[in-house]
Motif scaffolding. Structure first.
Motif, PDB file in Angstrom:
ATOM      1  N   ARG A 311       0.447  -1.502   0.297  1.00  0.00           N
ATOM      2  CA  ARG A 311      -0.007   0.515  -0.040  1.00  0.00           C
ATOM      3  C   ARG A 311       0.820   1.367  -0.101  1.00  0.00           C
ATOM      4  O   ARG A 311       1.860   1.373   1.189  1.00  0.00           O
ATOM      5  N   VAL A 312       1.082   2.181  -1.335  1.00  0.00           N
ATOM      6  CA  VAL A 312       1.260   3.065  -1.252  1.00  0.00           C
ATOM      7  C   VAL A 312       0.299   4.291  -1.508  1.00  0.00           C
ATOM      8  O   VAL A 312      -0.522   4.863  -1.556  1.00  0.00           O
ATOM      9  N   GLY A 313       1.282   5.635  -0.718  1.00  0.00           N
ATOM     10  CA  GLY A 313       0.583   6.796  -0.394  1.00  0.00           C
ATOM     11  C   GLY A 313       1.234   7.623  -1.695  1.00  0.00           C
ATOM     12  O   GLY A 313       2.234   7.392  -1.713  1.00  0.00           O
ATOM     13  N   LEU A 314       0.672   8.460  -2.370  1.00  0.00           N
ATOM     14  CA  LEU A 314       1.681   9.311  -3.959  1.00  0.00           C
ATOM     15  C   LEU A 314       0.400  10.502  -3.772  1.00  0.00           C
ATOM     16  O   LEU A 314      -0.467  10.718  -3.793  1.00  0.00           O
ATOM     17  N   SER A 315       1.648  11.428  -3.451  1.00  0.00           N
ATOM     18  CA  SER A 315       1.686  12.639  -3.555  1.00  0.00           C
ATOM     19  C   SER A 315       1.165  13.267  -4.830  1.00  0.00           C
ATOM     20  O   SER A 315       1.112  12.830  -5.636  1.00  0.00           O
ATOM     21  N   GLU A 316       0.303  14.634  -4.687  1.00  0.00           N
ATOM     22  CA  GLU A 316       0.298  15.677  -5.693  1.00  0.00           C
ATOM     23  C   GLU A 316       0.744  14.891  -6.240  1.00  0.00           C
ATOM     24  O   GLU A 316       1.028  15.688  -8.185  1.00  0.00           O
ATOM     25  N   ASP A 317       2.257  15.481  -5.704  1.00  0.00           N
ATOM     26  CA  ASP A 317       3.099  16.942  -6.895  1.00  0.00           C
ATOM     27  C   ASP A 317       4.694  15.303  -7.184  1.00  0.00           C
ATOM     28  O   ASP A 317       5.545  15.961  -7.935  1.00  0.00           O
ATOM     29  N   ALA A 318       3.825  14.345  -7.498  1.00  0.00           N
ATOM     30  CA  ALA A 318       4.912  13.423  -7.614  1.00  0.00           C
ATOM     31  C   ALA A 318       5.271  13.561  -8.955  1.00  0.00           C
ATOM     32  O   ALA A 318       4.393  13.610  -9.929  1.00  0.00           O
ATOM     33  N   PRO A 319       6.699  13.353  -9.655  1.00  0.00           N
ATOM     34  CA  PRO A 319       6.523  13.234 -10.625  1.00  0.00           C
ATOM     35  C   PRO A 319       6.368  12.691 -11.653  1.00  0.00           C
ATOM     36  O   PRO A 319       5.421  11.226 -11.217  1.00  0.00           O
ATOM     37  N   VAL A 335      -3.020   3.634  -2.475  1.00  0.00           N
ATOM     38  CA  VAL A 335      -4.390   4.255  -1.154  1.00  0.00           C
ATOM     39  C   VAL A 335      -4.060   5.556  -0.780  1.00  0.00           C
ATOM     40  O   VAL A 335      -3.096   6.401  -0.691  1.00  0.00           O
ATOM     41  N   GLU A 336      -4.814   6.374   0.232  1.00  0.00           N
ATOM     42  CA  GLU A 336      -5.085   7.047   0.664  1.00  0.00           C
ATOM     43  C   GLU A 336      -4.667   7.432   2.477  1.00  0.00           C
ATOM     44  O   GLU A 336      -4.854   8.290   2.325  1.00  0.00           O
ATOM     45  N   ILE A 337      -5.102   6.319   2.486  1.00  0.00           N
ATOM     46  CA  ILE A 337      -5.425   6.266   3.903  1.00  0.00           C
ATOM     47  C   ILE A 337      -4.192   4.978   4.386  1.00  0.00           C
ATOM     48  O   ILE A 337      -4.471   3.820   3.408  1.00  0.00           O
ATOM     49  N   GLY A 338      -3.706   4.941   5.232  1.00  0.00           N
ATOM     50  CA  GLY A 338      -3.206   3.660   5.937  1.00  0.00           C
ATOM     51  C   GLY A 338      -2.070   3.503   4.844  1.00  0.00           C
ATOM     52  O   GLY A 338      -1.475   2.106   4.810  1.00  0.00           O
ATOM     53  N   PRO A 339      -0.767   4.251   4.046  1.00  0.00           N
ATOM     54  CA  PRO A 339       0.032   3.397   3.246  1.00  0.00           C
ATOM     55  C   PRO A 339       1.608   2.481   3.995  1.00  0.00           C
ATOM     56  O   PRO A 339       1.296   3.026   5.348  1.00  0.00           O
ATOM     57  N   ALA A 340       1.677   1.858   3.734  1.00  0.00           N
ATOM     58  CA  ALA A 340       2.987   1.164   4.256  1.00  0.00           C
ATOM     59  C   ALA A 340       4.223   2.147   3.427  1.00  0.00           C
ATOM     60  O   ALA A 340       5.227   2.137   4.591  1.00  0.00           O
ATOM     61  N   VAL A 341       4.067   2.592   2.545  1.00  0.00           N
ATOM     62  CA  VAL A 341       5.632   3.456   1.926  1.00  0.00           C
ATOM     63  C   VAL A 341       4.405   4.572   1.520  1.00  0.00           C
ATOM     64  O   VAL A 341       3.336   4.549   1.161  1.00  0.00           O
ATOM     65  N   ALA A 342       5.142   5.905   2.154  1.00  0.00           N
ATOM     66  CA  ALA A 342       4.739   7.152   1.385  1.00  0.00           C
ATOM     67  C   ALA A 342       5.673   7.962   0.557  1.00  0.00           C
ATOM     68  O   ALA A 342       7.133   7.739   0.854  1.00  0.00           O
ATOM     69  N   ILE A 343       5.603   7.914  -0.947  1.00  0.00           N
ATOM     70  CA  ILE A 343       5.646   8.577  -2.237  1.00  0.00           C
ATOM     71  C   ILE A 343       5.248  10.240  -2.256  1.00  0.00           C
ATOM     72  O   ILE A 343       4.648  10.615  -2.695  1.00  0.00           O
ATOM     73  N   GLY A 344       6.346  10.792  -1.744  1.00  0.00           N
ATOM     74  CA  GLY A 344       6.303  12.544  -1.380  1.00  0.00           C
ATOM     75  C   GLY A 344       6.132  12.979  -0.912  1.00  0.00           C
ATOM     76  O   GLY A 344       7.534  13.401   0.247  1.00  0.00           O
ATOM     77  N   THR A 345       5.283  13.375  -0.164  1.00  0.00           N
ATOM     78  CA  THR A 345       4.428  13.965   0.806  1.00  0.00           C
ATOM     79  C   THR A 345       5.405  12.927   2.056  1.00  0.00           C
ATOM     80  O   THR A 345       4.872  11.895   2.721  1.00  0.00           O
ATOM     81  N   GLY A 346       6.336  12.869   2.819  1.00  0.00           N
ATOM     82  CA  GLY A 346       6.235  12.158   4.559  1.00  0.00           C
ATOM     83  C   GLY A 346       5.555  12.183   5.807  1.00  0.00           C
ATOM     84  O   GLY A 346       4.924  13.261   5.803  1.00  0.00           O
ATOM     85  N   LEU A 347       4.834  11.268   5.997  1.00  0.00           N
ATOM     86  CA  LEU A 347       4.436  10.592   6.458  1.00  0.00           C
ATOM     87  C   LEU A 347       5.408  10.303   7.779  1.00  0.00           C
ATOM     88  O   LEU A 347       5.908   9.745   7.912  1.00  0.00           O
ATOM     89  N   GLU A 348       4.682  10.600   8.933  1.00  0.00           N
ATOM     90  CA  GLU A 348       5.728  10.399  10.401  1.00  0.00           C
ATOM     91  C   GLU A 348       5.910   8.627  11.171  1.00  0.00           C
ATOM     92  O   GLU A 348       4.393   8.500  10.886  1.00  0.00           O
TER      93      GLU A 348
END
Length: 546
Positions: A311-319, A335-348
C-alpha cells in the motif's frame, strides 16, 4: 589384551565350564579291557573295578587332566580371538552410514548385522563407533564394551539427509591430535568425494567394510530440485520450479493441508514449472505418484512466503515518471489511508521515498536505515537497489557535481534523491536501471524481502544461522531463520550414492587385520595345541596317561 569374539567375563565362565566338564569326565569309571592271566593276585582289585553300579571314582591322573585342560583351554582362547592392545596409538573409527540411500531394500539391516559382527574384533581401547545421519553421534567410545552397541542402535533409521559420512570425516580430521594414525572404516554405501579426501590428513586411511550392491540405474526415481521465484504476473503469488529424475512423471500437489489443482508446464525433459501459486505463508509439497524402491525422495516441500500488495501513498506533486512506474508495478496499490510507504509527502513513522533540491541536500542519494541495522546492510542495499547499474559518471558530467551516496541512521527507513535527477535534463529516468531502483527502493522501504528460492539439505543457507554463523540444514524438515520465519529444507540430490567424476574408489577392507593391526595370535595358539596333542600321543603310547 582384549578378546574379539566374547567379553572377558564370558571367556572365563566358559573356561570354568570346560574345567568342570573335563574334571567330571576324569572321574568317570574306566572301562577296562579283558585280559586272561594265570594268577589270582589281582582278583580283589578286579572285583573292585568291575562293580556295575559305580559311575564315578576318585580323581586320578592329575597331570593327564592338566594336559587335556590346557589343550581345550587353548582351543577356546583361539576361538575368542585375543588381540593385543599394546602401546599402539593407531585408532579404528567405525562410521555407520545413516543417509537416505540406506533405506533401499535391506541395506540398512544388513549393514548393522555386519557392524555387530565386526565391532568385537577391534581393540576396545582404540575403537570408536559413530552414527553418521543428520548429525554425527558417538555410539561407542574407547574402552566401552561392544555389548552396549545393540541398545544404542535401537530406534536409529536412515534419515532424509546427505553427506553424513563426509561431515563425520571432516569433524574427526579437526579433532585429530598430532600425527596419530586413524583407520576410518565405512559401514554403508555413502561416498566421500575427492575434495573431502584431499582435506583429510595423511595419517587417516579410508576403508569400506563391505562392497555395497550395485543398484540398477532405474531402481529409484525421485524429485531432484524444488525452488520458487516471484511471479511476474501476480505479486501475491510465486512460480514453482521442480526437476525429476525421469522425463515423464505423474505427480500431485498440496498447498497447506489441502490438495492443489495446478497444471505444471513441462520445460525440458524432467523439468517442470507451476505458475501462479498463491503465496499465503503455507507449505507447498509435490509428490511423485507410483511406487519405487526408495520413497524418501518421492516428495519435496517448500515454505511459501506471505505476500500481499504494498500500500503506497502518492503525493499530488509526484513527477509523471514516478506515477507511471507505480501504476505499472503489480506489487503496488495506491491508497489514500494507511499507506505502508509514502511517495513524496513524508508521514511521521511511515517509510518514504522523497526528492529534495540539490541545494538543500549535499548527497545525490541518501538512505536512512534503522538504528539497529546490521553493519552489512549498506553494502547489501547498494546491490539490491541496483545502484551499481546507475551511470554515476554520466550524471556527474551532466550536473557538474560529484554524485555521492550516503547512509544515515534513523527511526524510520527513507530514501531521498535530488529532484533534478527526476527531470529530463539527466539520463537517470531514461536508463534501464531507474525502474529497478524505484521498484526495489519501495520494496525495501516496505521491508518486503526478496523471495528465497530454496533451502537444500547439506547446503549452507545465508538466512539460517547458529552462533552468528550460517549453517547447512542436516536433514529434511522445517527450520527457523534469524527472523523466526519457518523454512523447509528438501533433499535436492539422488539419495543413492553417486561418486563425483575423478573420485577414486574407497579400498575394500579385505581382512580386519589390515585395519586393526592385530597380532597373529590364532596361528601361535593352533601351533601350541598341535604340539600338546603330539605330546599327549607320545605319553599315551608310553603308558604314562590313560
Amino acid at each position: 589384551m582384549s578378546l574379539a569374539q566374547v567379553s572377558p567375563l564370558v571367556f572365563w565362565l566358559g573356561l570354568i565350564g570346560l574345567a568342570s566338564v573335563l574334571f567330571a569326565l576324569q572321574c568317570l569309571r574306566v572301562r577296562h579291557r579283558r585280559i586272561d592271566v594265570v594268577t589270582t593276585l589281582f582278583w580283589s582289585e578286579a572285583i573292585e573295578e568291575s562293580r556295575a553300579r559305580v559311575l564315578f571314582k576318585r580323581f586320578r591322573h592329575p597331570w593327564s587332566y592338566l594336559l587335556v585342560l590346557a589343550i581345550a583351554g587353548l582351543i577356546w582362547l583361539a576361538w575368542a580371538e585375543p588381540r593385543s592392545t599394546g602401546d599402539s596409538d593407531r585408532e579404528s573409527v567405525l562410521l555407520v552410514d545413516g543417509s537416505a540411500g540406506m533405506a533401499l531394500g535391506s541395506r540398512f539391516e544388513d549393514t548393522l548385522a555386519l557392524l555387530k559382527r565386526d565391532v568385537v574384533r577391534f581393540p576396545t581401547a582404540q575403537r570408536r563407533v559413530f552414527w553418521c545421519g543428520g548429525d554425527t553421534r558417538l555410539l561407542l567410545d574407547r574402552g566401552e564394551e561392544s555389548i552396549l552397541l545393540e541398545a544404542r542402535l535401537e530406534g536409529l533409521r536412515p534419515e532424509a539427509t546427505s553427506r553424513g559420512l563426509e561431515r563425520a570425516c571432516l569433524t574427526l580430521a579437526r579433532e585429530l591430535q598430532d600425527d596419530r594414525e586413524v583407520d576410518l572404516v565405512l559401514y554403508g554405501d555413502g561416498t566421500i568425494d575427492q575434495a573431502v579426501r584431499d582435506i583429510l590428513p595423511d595419517s587417516m586411511a579410508l576403508h569400506r567394510a563391505a562392497v555395497p550392491p550395485e543398484p540398477g540405474k532405474d531402481v529409484n526415481q525421485g524429485i531432484r530440485a524444488l525452488g520458487m521465484t516471484e511471479s511476474n504476473a501476480d505479486f501475491e503469488a510465486v512460480d514453482l520450479y521442480f526437476r525429476t529424475s525421469i522425463a515423464e512423471a505423474n505427480f500431485s500437489f498440496h498447498l497447506g493441508d489441502q490438495p492443489y489443482a495446478g497444471e505444471a508446464m513441462a520445460l525440458d525433459p524432467g523439468e517442470w514449472l507451476l505458475r501462479g501459486v498463491p503465496a499465503r505463508g503455507e507449505a507447498f509439497s509435490v509428490r511423485l505418484l507410483g511406487n519405487d524402491a526408495l520413497s524418501v525422495d518421492d516428495s519435496a516441500s517448500i515454505q511459501l512466503p506471505f505476500r500481499e500488495r504494498i500500500r503506497v501513498g502518492l503525493s499530488e506533486d509526484a513527477p509523471a515518471v514516478l506515477r507511471q512506474l507505480v501504476a505499472g508495478d503489480p506489487a503496488l496499490q495506491v491508497v489514500e489511508i494507511g499507506p505502508a510507504v509514502a511517495i513524496g509527502t513524508g508521514l511521521e513513522g511511515v517509510p518514504s521515498l522523497q526528492w529534495t533540491s540539490s541545494e538543500e541536500e549535499g548527497d545525490a542519494f541518501v538512505f536512512v536505515v534503522k538504528s539497529d541495522a546490521g553493519a552489512g546492510e549498506a553494502d547489501d542495499l547498494f546491490v539490491r537497489l541496483g545502484m551499481n547499474q546507475i551511470d554515476a559518471t554520466g550524471l556527474a558530467q551532466a550536473s557538474g557535481r560529484i554524485i555521492r551516496l550516503s547512509v544515515q541512521q534513523g527511526e524510520t527507513r527513507s530514501v531521498r534523491l535530488w529532484e533534478e535527477l527526476l527531470t529530463g535534463e539527466f539520463n537517470l529516468t531514461k536508463s534501464a536501471a531507474f525502474p529497478l531502483f524505484v521498484a526495489q527502493a519501495i520494496r525495501w522501504l516496505a521491508e518486503v524481502e526478496p523471495v528465497d528460492p530454496y533451502v537444500s539439505v547439506g547446503e549452507a543457507h545465508p538466512l539460517l544461522t547458529a552462533a552468528e554463523s550460517v549453517y547447512a540444514p542436516p536433514r529434511v524438515g522445517a527450520y527457523r531463520d534469524g527472523d523466526g520465519m519457518e523454512r523447509i529444507a528438501s533433499l535436492a540430490e539422488d539419495p543413492l550414492p553417486v561418486a563425483e567424476e575423478g573420485t577414486a574408489e574407497i579400498p575394500r577392507l579385505e581382512t580386519l587385520a589390515s585395519a586393526v593391526g592385530g597380532q597373529p595370535w590364532m596361528t601361535w595358539l593352533i601351533l601350541i595345541v598341535l604340539v600338546l596333542l603330539g605330546l599327549e600321543w607320545v605319553l599315551f603310547q608310553k603308558g604314562r596317561v590313560p
